[in-house]
Motif scaffolding. Structure first.
Motif, PDB file in Angstrom:
ATOM      1  N   GLN A 108      21.188 -39.310   7.053  1.00 49.63           N
ATOM      2  CA  GLN A 108      22.326 -39.534   6.154  1.00 49.63           C
ATOM      3  C   GLN A 108      22.171 -38.739   4.870  1.00 49.63           C
ATOM      4  O   GLN A 108      23.136 -38.186   4.348  1.00 49.63           O
ATOM      5  CB  GLN A 108      22.449 -41.028   5.850  1.00 49.63           C
ATOM      6  CG  GLN A 108      22.945 -41.833   7.036  1.00 49.63           C
ATOM      7  CD  GLN A 108      22.840 -43.330   6.817  1.00 49.63           C
ATOM      8  OE1 GLN A 108      22.398 -43.787   5.762  1.00 49.63           O
ATOM      9  NE2 GLN A 108      23.229 -44.108   7.805  1.00 49.63           N
ATOM     10  N   ALA A 109      20.931 -38.650   4.367  1.00 43.49           N
ATOM     11  CA  ALA A 109      20.696 -37.820   3.184  1.00 43.49           C
ATOM     12  C   ALA A 109      20.966 -36.364   3.507  1.00 43.49           C
ATOM     13  O   ALA A 109      21.536 -35.619   2.704  1.00 43.49           O
ATOM     14  CB  ALA A 109      19.256 -38.005   2.699  1.00 43.49           C
ATOM     15  N   LEU A 110      20.563 -35.944   4.722  1.00 40.86           N
ATOM     16  CA  LEU A 110      20.823 -34.568   5.138  1.00 40.86           C
ATOM     17  C   LEU A 110      22.314 -34.320   5.292  1.00 40.86           C
ATOM     18  O   LEU A 110      22.811 -33.233   5.003  1.00 40.86           O
ATOM     19  CB  LEU A 110      20.105 -34.301   6.463  1.00 40.86           C
ATOM     20  CG  LEU A 110      20.186 -32.872   7.019  1.00 40.86           C
ATOM     21  CD1 LEU A 110      19.604 -31.889   6.013  1.00 40.86           C
ATOM     22  CD2 LEU A 110      19.444 -32.786   8.345  1.00 40.86           C
ATOM     23  N   GLU A 111      23.042 -35.356   5.742  1.00 40.81           N
ATOM     24  CA  GLU A 111      24.495 -35.225   5.851  1.00 40.81           C
ATOM     25  C   GLU A 111      25.112 -34.927   4.489  1.00 40.81           C
ATOM     26  O   GLU A 111      25.906 -34.010   4.339  1.00 40.81           O
ATOM     27  CB  GLU A 111      25.094 -36.511   6.403  1.00 40.81           C
ATOM     28  CG  GLU A 111      26.617 -36.523   6.355  1.00 40.81           C
ATOM     29  CD  GLU A 111      27.180 -37.911   6.567  1.00 40.81           C
ATOM     30  OE1 GLU A 111      28.401 -38.005   6.722  1.00 40.81           O
ATOM     31  OE2 GLU A 111      26.415 -38.882   6.563  1.00 40.81           O
ATOM     32  N   HIS A 112      24.732 -35.742   3.487  1.00 46.88           N
ATOM     33  CA  HIS A 112      25.302 -35.537   2.156  1.00 46.88           C
ATOM     34  C   HIS A 112      24.899 -34.178   1.595  1.00 46.88           C
ATOM     35  O   HIS A 112      25.698 -33.491   0.966  1.00 46.88           O
ATOM     36  CB  HIS A 112      24.849 -36.650   1.218  1.00 46.88           C
ATOM     37  CG  HIS A 112      25.308 -38.007   1.645  1.00 46.88           C
ATOM     38  ND1 HIS A 112      26.621 -38.257   2.009  1.00 46.88           N
ATOM     39  CD2 HIS A 112      24.645 -39.187   1.782  1.00 46.88           C
ATOM     40  CE1 HIS A 112      26.736 -39.536   2.343  1.00 46.88           C
ATOM     41  NE2 HIS A 112      25.567 -40.112   2.223  1.00 46.88           N
ATOM     42  N   LEU A 113      23.646 -33.778   1.855  1.00 44.09           N
ATOM     43  CA  LEU A 113      23.201 -32.460   1.408  1.00 44.09           C
ATOM     44  C   LEU A 113      23.980 -31.373   2.119  1.00 44.09           C
ATOM     45  O   LEU A 113      24.454 -30.415   1.500  1.00 44.09           O
ATOM     46  CB  LEU A 113      21.699 -32.307   1.683  1.00 44.09           C
ATOM     47  CG  LEU A 113      21.100 -30.928   1.385  1.00 44.09           C
ATOM     48  CD1 LEU A 113      21.232 -30.617  -0.100  1.00 44.09           C
ATOM     49  CD2 LEU A 113      19.642 -30.870   1.829  1.00 44.09           C
ATOM     50  N   ASP A 140      15.609 -57.786   6.599  1.00 48.16           N
ATOM     51  CA  ASP A 140      14.967 -56.629   7.238  1.00 48.16           C
ATOM     52  C   ASP A 140      15.198 -56.728   8.736  1.00 48.16           C
ATOM     53  O   ASP A 140      14.449 -57.402   9.450  1.00 48.16           O
ATOM     54  CB  ASP A 140      13.472 -56.609   6.901  1.00 48.16           C
ATOM     55  CG  ASP A 140      12.749 -55.394   7.486  1.00 48.16           C
ATOM     56  OD1 ASP A 140      13.379 -54.627   8.234  1.00 48.16           O
ATOM     57  OD2 ASP A 140      11.546 -55.219   7.187  1.00 48.16           O
ATOM     58  N   GLY A 141      16.227 -56.063   9.227  1.00 48.90           N
ATOM     59  CA  GLY A 141      16.584 -56.158  10.641  1.00 48.90           C
ATOM     60  C   GLY A 141      15.568 -55.525  11.573  1.00 48.90           C
ATOM     61  O   GLY A 141      15.630 -55.731  12.793  1.00 48.90           O
ATOM     62  N   VAL A 186      15.058 -46.557  11.402  1.00 47.70           N
ATOM     63  CA  VAL A 186      15.855 -46.757  10.186  1.00 47.70           C
ATOM     64  C   VAL A 186      15.576 -45.654   9.174  1.00 47.70           C
ATOM     65  O   VAL A 186      16.484 -45.113   8.542  1.00 47.70           O
ATOM     66  CB  VAL A 186      15.552 -48.146   9.577  1.00 47.70           C
ATOM     67  CG1 VAL A 186      16.190 -48.277   8.197  1.00 47.70           C
ATOM     68  CG2 VAL A 186      16.052 -49.253  10.500  1.00 47.70           C
ATOM     69  N   ALA A 187      14.290 -45.298   9.020  1.00 46.92           N
ATOM     70  CA  ALA A 187      13.932 -44.235   8.074  1.00 46.92           C
ATOM     71  C   ALA A 187      14.525 -42.903   8.500  1.00 46.92           C
ATOM     72  O   ALA A 187      15.008 -42.124   7.669  1.00 46.92           O
ATOM     73  CB  ALA A 187      12.410 -44.131   7.966  1.00 46.92           C
ATOM     74  N   ASP A 188      14.495 -42.629   9.816  1.00 42.85           N
ATOM     75  CA  ASP A 188      15.084 -41.374  10.313  1.00 42.85           C
ATOM     76  C   ASP A 188      16.578 -41.341  10.051  1.00 42.85           C
ATOM     77  O   ASP A 188      17.137 -40.300   9.676  1.00 42.85           O
ATOM     78  CB  ASP A 188      14.808 -41.226  11.816  1.00 42.85           C
ATOM     79  CG  ASP A 188      13.351 -40.915  12.107  1.00 42.85           C
ATOM     80  OD1 ASP A 188      12.625 -40.533  11.160  1.00 42.85           O
ATOM     81  OD2 ASP A 188      12.935 -41.062  13.275  1.00 42.85           O
ATOM     82  N   ASN A 241       6.975 -52.800  17.951  1.00 41.49           N
ATOM     83  CA  ASN A 241       8.428 -52.796  17.890  1.00 41.49           C
ATOM     84  C   ASN A 241       8.909 -52.646  16.448  1.00 41.49           C
ATOM     85  O   ASN A 241       9.849 -51.886  16.163  1.00 41.49           O
ATOM     86  CB  ASN A 241       8.986 -54.076  18.507  1.00 41.49           C
ATOM     87  CG  ASN A 241      10.501 -54.089  18.546  1.00 41.49           C
ATOM     88  OD1 ASN A 241      11.162 -54.593  17.644  1.00 41.49           O
ATOM     89  ND2 ASN A 241      11.054 -53.529  19.607  1.00 41.49           N
ATOM     90  N   THR A 242       8.282 -53.351  15.534  1.00 48.25           N
ATOM     91  CA  THR A 242       8.643 -53.232  14.117  1.00 48.25           C
ATOM     92  C   THR A 242       8.425 -51.795  13.632  1.00 48.25           C
ATOM     93  O   THR A 242       9.258 -51.239  12.911  1.00 48.25           O
ATOM     94  CB  THR A 242       7.802 -54.204  13.270  1.00 48.25           C
ATOM     95  OG1 THR A 242       8.088 -55.542  13.660  1.00 48.25           O
ATOM     96  CG2 THR A 242       8.107 -54.028  11.789  1.00 48.25           C
ATOM     97  N   ARG A 243       7.303 -51.201  14.023  1.00 49.92           N
ATOM     98  CA  ARG A 243       7.012 -49.828  13.602  1.00 49.92           C
ATOM     99  C   ARG A 243       8.088 -48.858  14.091  1.00 49.92           C
ATOM    100  O   ARG A 243       8.601 -48.024  13.321  1.00 49.92           O
ATOM    101  CB  ARG A 243       5.648 -49.394  14.143  1.00 49.92           C
ATOM    102  CG  ARG A 243       5.197 -48.016  13.648  1.00 49.92           C
ATOM    103  CD  ARG A 243       3.951 -47.552  14.382  1.00 49.92           C
ATOM    104  NE  ARG A 243       4.227 -47.238  15.772  1.00 49.92           N
ATOM    105  CZ  ARG A 243       4.768 -46.067  16.174  1.00 49.92           C
ATOM    106  NH1 ARG A 243       5.113 -45.150  15.289  1.00 49.92           N
ATOM    107  NH2 ARG A 243       4.985 -45.853  17.455  1.00 49.92           N
ATOM    108  N   LEU A 244       8.461 -48.987  15.357  1.00 48.15           N
ATOM    109  CA  LEU A 244       9.466 -48.090  15.919  1.00 48.15           C
ATOM    110  C   LEU A 244      10.836 -48.299  15.276  1.00 48.15           C
ATOM    111  O   LEU A 244      11.555 -47.339  14.982  1.00 48.15           O
ATOM    112  CB  LEU A 244       9.550 -48.297  17.433  1.00 48.15           C
ATOM    113  CG  LEU A 244       8.326 -47.855  18.245  1.00 48.15           C
ATOM    114  CD1 LEU A 244       8.498 -48.239  19.709  1.00 48.15           C
ATOM    115  CD2 LEU A 244       8.086 -46.352  18.106  1.00 48.15           C
TER     116      LEU A 244
END
Length: 516
Positions: free
Chosen positions: A144-149, A81-82, A137-139, A129-132
């Motif tokens: 990336q999901a929006l890209e494929h869509l 988990d980077g 990463v989630a964004d 820092n972990t939260r941000l």
């Protein structure tokens, strides 16, 4: 995973000394954290696996642990988990350990003895820092999901057009500004629209998605194309007025065509787009006129379409300037790029360079009942000034590069014969047709017909032509030398050769090996 702000942050403490471990556990619990404790790297890994690293908000580890070091555990954490921040606690003056910790990706380090206040402040910073980082990463995953869509939506071709319309689409980033829309009015009548929003950021992607929805909604509501374009322009102008002085206004370059199955003319709109390209049944390439300013530039626009004649033409190409830029990067003609890419399942594989702009291109077969393989498809179209006669070696290298990029080795050893013929024809056109002038241009066109396995070359110059019978002159080549000798070489090496327009147009064919 993005952490919920309503739950207690979970801190994993790794410390083999029981007194230090108890101090950190008590201190962190008083500061509002939930604490998990381990006394070795092995037990910390096992504990992390049981609860899941995604549930942990920060790691606090002593450097000196049994059988392994704290930095070794930090490296393992970052591999899993980077985004998870880690803190290393070291002895005083251990500079080499600090450097090792930084190299391992530690968020912060503390020197012993550690106070309650120090621990609280550093751990809260690590949690934030972990939260941000996890939100980032989630964004990214969402984009990336929006890209494929977006890609799947942007290249949807209606069933009735699948044999006629090919689309090449590659956005530069996760959310591209280029888009492609088709709409069927019924009875085989379609509108095809290509858009290019200025910019390549998330804002541009949002505007692109917004206008796609606006356009689809307008047409499904029975609005005329001209009305939709006018609505686009007014919306962009209103957006520009509302933006701050420091924000860059968004504009829309757009190309649209409206056509039916039996139309003599296609209706075409071009607002700031690259000119579309027409290819005749014989393989001649013609560039349509440049269009108007992009939408969003002017208060008032003309929405009158420009008619494109269907009769005598087989193919229509429309593409964004990203294709032109990438072709320049690869140092090949854009038609060579298009021909190869539209025929490849994975067009980007094996390329040493990547595009620096969104790429969107379409090829439309204008004759519904004519298979694409029976059309002449272009692989090169270039204009050369008369002064280029001094650089014919460089031109020849470019012709070879473009032909082999598009056709691989389908000409075999005859590639050299072809290059000789193009060279002789261009020398004739540049020297005599253009008279070596920088203001006169010769046009070289190369196209291929897959059904006939034929490569056709056109060389056109602006000269006045000649009044004599060229065939008689060529028949007497054995008795003379001079300016017609090059034409004799073309006649001898090519499979078919003819001269049109009193000698200002040379046309010759070369057979190519069949595909496969």
């Amino acid at each position: 995973m993005v952490e919920s702000p309503n739950r207690e942050p979970v801190i994993l403490v790794v410390e083999d000394d029981p007194h230090s471990r108890n101090f950190m556990e008590s201190s962190l619990e008083l500061s509002g954290f939930k604490v998990l404790c381990a006394d070795s790297v092995e037990s910390a890994r096992e504990l992390s696996g049981n609860v899941g690293l995604a549930t942990i908000s920060a790691v606090v580890s002593d450097y000196r642990l049994p059988r392994d070091s704290g930095t070794a555990f930090v490296r393992w954490v970052r591999e899993q988990d980077g985004a998870l921040a880690s803190i290393i606690i070291t002895g005083q003056g251990e500079k080499s350990i600090v450097e090792e910790s930084i190299a391992a990706g530690v968020f912060h380090y503390l020197e012993k003895p550690v106070t309650h206040q120090q621990l609280r402040e550093v751990v809260w910073s690590a949690v934030e820092n972990t939260r941000l980082q996890r939100k980032y990463v989630a964004d990214r995953k969402g984009l990336q999901a929006l890209e494929h869509l977006g890609q799947s939506m942007n290249v949807v071709v209606p069933e009735l057009l699948k044999d006629r319309l090919s689309v090449l689409y590659r956005p530069l980033h996760e959310v591209g500004g280029d888009f492609f829309i088709t709409h069927e009015f019924g009875k085989g009548r379609f509108v095809v629209l290509m858009g290019d929003i200025s910019g390549h950021d998330i804002r541009s992607g949002y505007v692109s998605t917004y206008f796609q929805g606006m356009f689809r909604g307008s047409l499904e509501g029975s609005a005329r194309i001209a009305n939709a374009l006018d609505l686009f322009n007014r919306s962009l102008r209103q957006q520009a007025l509302q933006e701050s002085d420091h924000a860059e206004s968004v504009s829309l370059s757009l190309s649209a065509i409206d056509f039916g199955p039996q139309d003599d003319y296609i209706q075409h709109w071009n607002f700031g787009f690259t000119p579309c390209q027409l290819v005749s049944r014989e393989g001649r390439i013609r560039e349509c006129p440049f269009g108007r300013f992009p939408l969003g530039w002017m208060e008032e626009i003309s929405t009158m379409p420009v008619p494109i004649r269907v009769k005598g033409n087989n193919l229509l190409y429309i593409f964004t300037d990203g294709l032109l830029e990438f072709a320049n990067t690869l140092n090949i003609n854009y038609f060579s790029l298009l021909y190869r890419f539209l025929r490849s399942h994975n067009p980007w594989e094996g390329l040493q360079q990547a595009p620096t702009d969104d790429i969107l291109a379409i090829r439309l077969n204008l004759i519904p009942d004519l298979p694409l393989t029976q059309s002449f498809e272009p692989i090169l179209s270039e204009h050369y000034a008369g002064t280029e006669v001094d650089h014919v070696d460089q031109l020849q290298a470019n012709w070879r590069r473009c032909i082999t990029f598009a056709l691989d080795d389908r000409l075999g050893d005859r590639l050299y014969d072809l290059l000789i013929c193009i060279r002789e024809g261009m020398l004739n056109a540049l020297t005599h047709g253009c008279e070596g002038s920088s203001e006169k241009f010769a046009h070289l066109q190369i196209c291929v017909n897959e059904d006939k396995d034929v490569l056709r070359i056109y060389i056109d110059d602006p000269g006045r032509g000649h009044a004599f019978n060229l065939e008689e002159r060529l028949a007497k080549l054995s008795e003379q030398t001079g300016k017609h000798l090059g034409l004799g070489i073309i006649q001898h090496l090519s499979d078919e050769f003819r001269v049109e327009n009193k000698g200002t147009s040379l046309v010759f064919d070369f057979e190519v090996n069949p595909v496969g």
